[in-house]
Motif scaffolding. Structure first.
Motif, short mmCIF file in Angstrom:
data_model
loop_
_atom_site.label_atom_id
_atom_site.label_comp_id
_atom_site.label_asym_id
_atom_site.label_seq_id
_atom_site.Cartn_x
_atom_site.Cartn_y
_atom_site.Cartn_z
N TRP A 17 89.46 43.69 2.86
CA TRP A 17 88.01 43.84 3.48
C TRP A 17 87.06 43.70 1.99
CZ3 TRP A 17 86.44 46.76 7.99
CH2 TRP A 17 87.69 46.94 8.93
N PHE A 18 85.91 42.80 2.15
CA PHE A 18 85.21 42.41 0.79
C PHE A 18 83.80 42.79 1.31
CE2 PHE A 18 89.26 40.55 0.49
CZ PHE A 18 89.69 40.97 -0.85
N ALA A 19 82.75 42.94 0.38
CA ALA A 19 81.36 43.03 0.56
C ALA A 19 80.91 41.68 0.94
CB ALA A 19 80.45 43.53 -0.54
N SER A 20 81.59 40.58 0.33
CA SER A 20 81.11 39.10 0.53
C SER A 20 82.05 38.18 0.21
CB SER A 20 79.73 38.96 -0.11
OG SER A 20 79.87 39.15 -1.62
N SER A 21 82.05 36.87 0.58
CA SER A 21 82.83 35.84 0.09
C SER A 21 82.66 35.94 -1.48
CB SER A 21 82.72 34.85 0.99
OG SER A 21 81.37 34.04 0.38
N GLU A 22 81.53 36.01 -2.02
CA GLU A 22 81.32 36.17 -3.60
C GLU A 22 82.20 37.27 -4.17
OE1 GLU A 22 78.74 35.96 -1.25
OE2 GLU A 22 78.51 33.79 -1.49
N ASP A 23 82.26 38.49 -3.40
CA ASP A 23 82.95 39.56 -3.99
C ASP A 23 84.30 39.45 -4.01
OD1 ASP A 23 83.29 42.41 -4.75
OD2 ASP A 23 83.81 42.87 -2.74
N PHE A 24 84.78 38.66 -2.96
CA PHE A 24 86.26 38.14 -2.79
C PHE A 24 86.71 37.17 -4.02
CE2 PHE A 24 89.32 34.88 -1.63
CZ PHE A 24 90.51 35.66 -1.40
N ASP A 25 85.69 36.17 -4.21
CA ASP A 25 86.02 35.40 -5.18
C ASP A 25 86.09 36.04 -6.60
OD1 ASP A 25 86.25 33.36 -3.28
OD2 ASP A 25 84.18 32.67 -3.77
N THR A 26 85.07 37.10 -6.89
CA THR A 26 85.17 37.73 -8.18
C THR A 26 86.08 38.43 -8.27
OG1 THR A 26 82.46 37.76 -8.02
CG2 THR A 26 83.74 39.40 -9.60
N GLN A 27 86.49 39.34 -7.41
CA GLN A 27 87.71 40.13 -7.37
C GLN A 27 89.04 39.23 -7.78
OE1 GLN A 27 88.31 43.57 -4.88
NE2 GLN A 27 86.21 43.50 -4.45
N MET A 28 88.98 38.35 -7.03
CA MET A 28 90.21 37.20 -7.43
C MET A 28 90.37 36.60 -8.72
SD MET A 28 92.35 37.07 -4.59
CE MET A 28 93.30 35.55 -4.77
N GLN A 29 89.14 36.38 -9.21
CA GLN A 29 89.21 35.64 -10.45
C GLN A 29 89.46 37.04 -11.65
OE1 GLN A 29 85.04 34.38 -10.76
NE2 GLN A 29 85.64 32.52 -9.52
N ARG A 30 89.16 38.33 -11.39
CA ARG A 30 89.30 39.31 -12.18
C ARG A 30 90.64 39.95 -11.71
NH1 ARG A 30 85.25 43.54 -12.81
NH2 ARG A 30 86.23 43.76 -14.68
N ALA A 31 91.68 39.33 -11.02
CA ALA A 31 93.00 39.67 -10.80
C ALA A 31 92.78 41.23 -10.33
CB ALA A 31 93.84 39.68 -11.89
N LEU A 32 91.75 41.70 -9.69
CA LEU A 32 91.65 43.11 -9.10
C LEU A 32 92.27 43.10 -7.54
CD1 LEU A 32 88.01 43.64 -10.08
CD2 LEU A 32 90.12 44.42 -11.20
N VAL A 33 92.77 41.84 -7.10
CA VAL A 33 93.34 42.08 -5.65
C VAL A 33 95.01 41.71 -5.92
CG1 VAL A 33 93.53 40.97 -3.43
CG2 VAL A 33 91.31 41.12 -4.65
N GLN A 34 95.79 42.63 -5.23
CA GLN A 34 97.13 42.36 -5.67
C GLN A 34 97.98 42.45 -4.31
OE1 GLN A 34 97.90 45.17 -8.46
NE2 GLN A 34 99.16 46.50 -7.28
N CYS A 35 98.93 41.98 -4.23
CA CYS A 35 99.95 42.19 -2.79
C CYS A 35 100.38 43.65 -3.01
CB CYS A 35 101.13 41.19 -2.92
SG CYS A 35 102.35 41.54 -1.67
N THR A 40 102.08 41.27 -6.86
CA THR A 40 101.47 39.95 -7.49
C THR A 40 99.98 39.83 -7.31
OG1 THR A 40 101.71 37.55 -7.63
CG2 THR A 40 101.95 38.48 -5.57
N HIS A 41 99.25 39.03 -8.38
CA HIS A 41 98.15 38.70 -8.35
C HIS A 41 97.61 37.42 -7.90
CE1 HIS A 41 96.55 42.39 -10.07
NE2 HIS A 41 97.50 42.58 -10.83
N LYS A 42 99.10 36.44 -7.57
CA LYS A 42 98.94 34.97 -7.11
C LYS A 42 98.92 35.25 -5.61
CE LYS A 42 101.41 33.59 -11.10
NZ LYS A 42 102.50 32.82 -11.84
N LEU A 43 97.67 35.05 -5.15
CA LEU A 43 97.35 35.15 -3.67
C LEU A 43 96.47 33.99 -3.38
CD1 LEU A 43 96.24 39.09 -4.08
CD2 LEU A 43 98.44 38.04 -3.40
N ARG A 44 96.49 33.90 -1.95
CA ARG A 44 95.56 32.85 -1.30
C ARG A 44 95.07 33.45 0.16
NH1 ARG A 44 100.57 32.21 0.00
NH2 ARG A 44 101.50 31.50 1.84
N LYS A 45 94.02 32.77 0.44
CA LYS A 45 93.50 33.24 1.58
C LYS A 45 94.34 32.41 2.80
CE LYS A 45 89.08 32.37 0.84
NZ LYS A 45 87.41 32.21 1.43
#
Length: 139
Positions: A17-35, A40-45
């Motif tokens: 769950w993310f505040a926006s699609s931009e928030d998702f992109d930012t968190q993915m770029q900063r490796a803040l989302v993990q399985c 792992t931080h290597k994830l995909r939608k």
């Protein structure tokens, strides 16, 4: 608020769950989302099934079931509250103390600012936010 189905190379699937699609992109770029299963931080939608309320009960595919999300969220919240210790605003330091072995290992919950959560992630400490949803919003 946007919700994405996310997957890793090991075949694990989870929901984010993310505040926006931009928030998702930012968190993915900063490796803040993990399985949550393998870390792992290597994830995909993943492709998600859209559901549209058309005013009548839709026909569900074979094997599909309707889930009472409110009941699931209430159960999750009750489980977390009954199985963890509330350390309040001491959360960031207490989780560090536990990991260093300076405090007893236990499940904790508490409050942390976005900056504190990002700092914990930079230190390799995975934490999860759990929304504080009032009971009457879950019915």
């Amino acid at each position: 608020m946007v919700v994405y189905d996310i997957g890793c190379g090991a075949g694990h699937k989870f929901e984010g769950w993310f505040a926006s699609s931009e928030d998702f992109d930012t968190q993915m770029q900063r490796a803040l989302v993990q399985c949550p299963l393998c870390g792992t931080h290597k994830l995909r939608k993943l492709p998600a099934t859209a559901v549209v309320n058309v005013g009548q009960q839709p026909e569900l595919p074979d094997g599909a079931e309707v889930i009472d999300l409110g009941a699931v969220l209430r159960g999750l919240r009750e489980h977390v509250l009954s199985h963890s210790e509330d350390v309040g605003h001491r959360f960031p330091e207490e989780v560090r103390r536990i990991l260093r072995g300076d405090a007893p290992e236990r499940l904790i919950r508490g409050a942390a600012s976005r900056v504190e959560v990002e700092t914990l992630a930079d230190e390799g400490i995975a934490v999860m936010s759990l929304a504080d949803v009032p009971e009457d919003n879950l019915h």
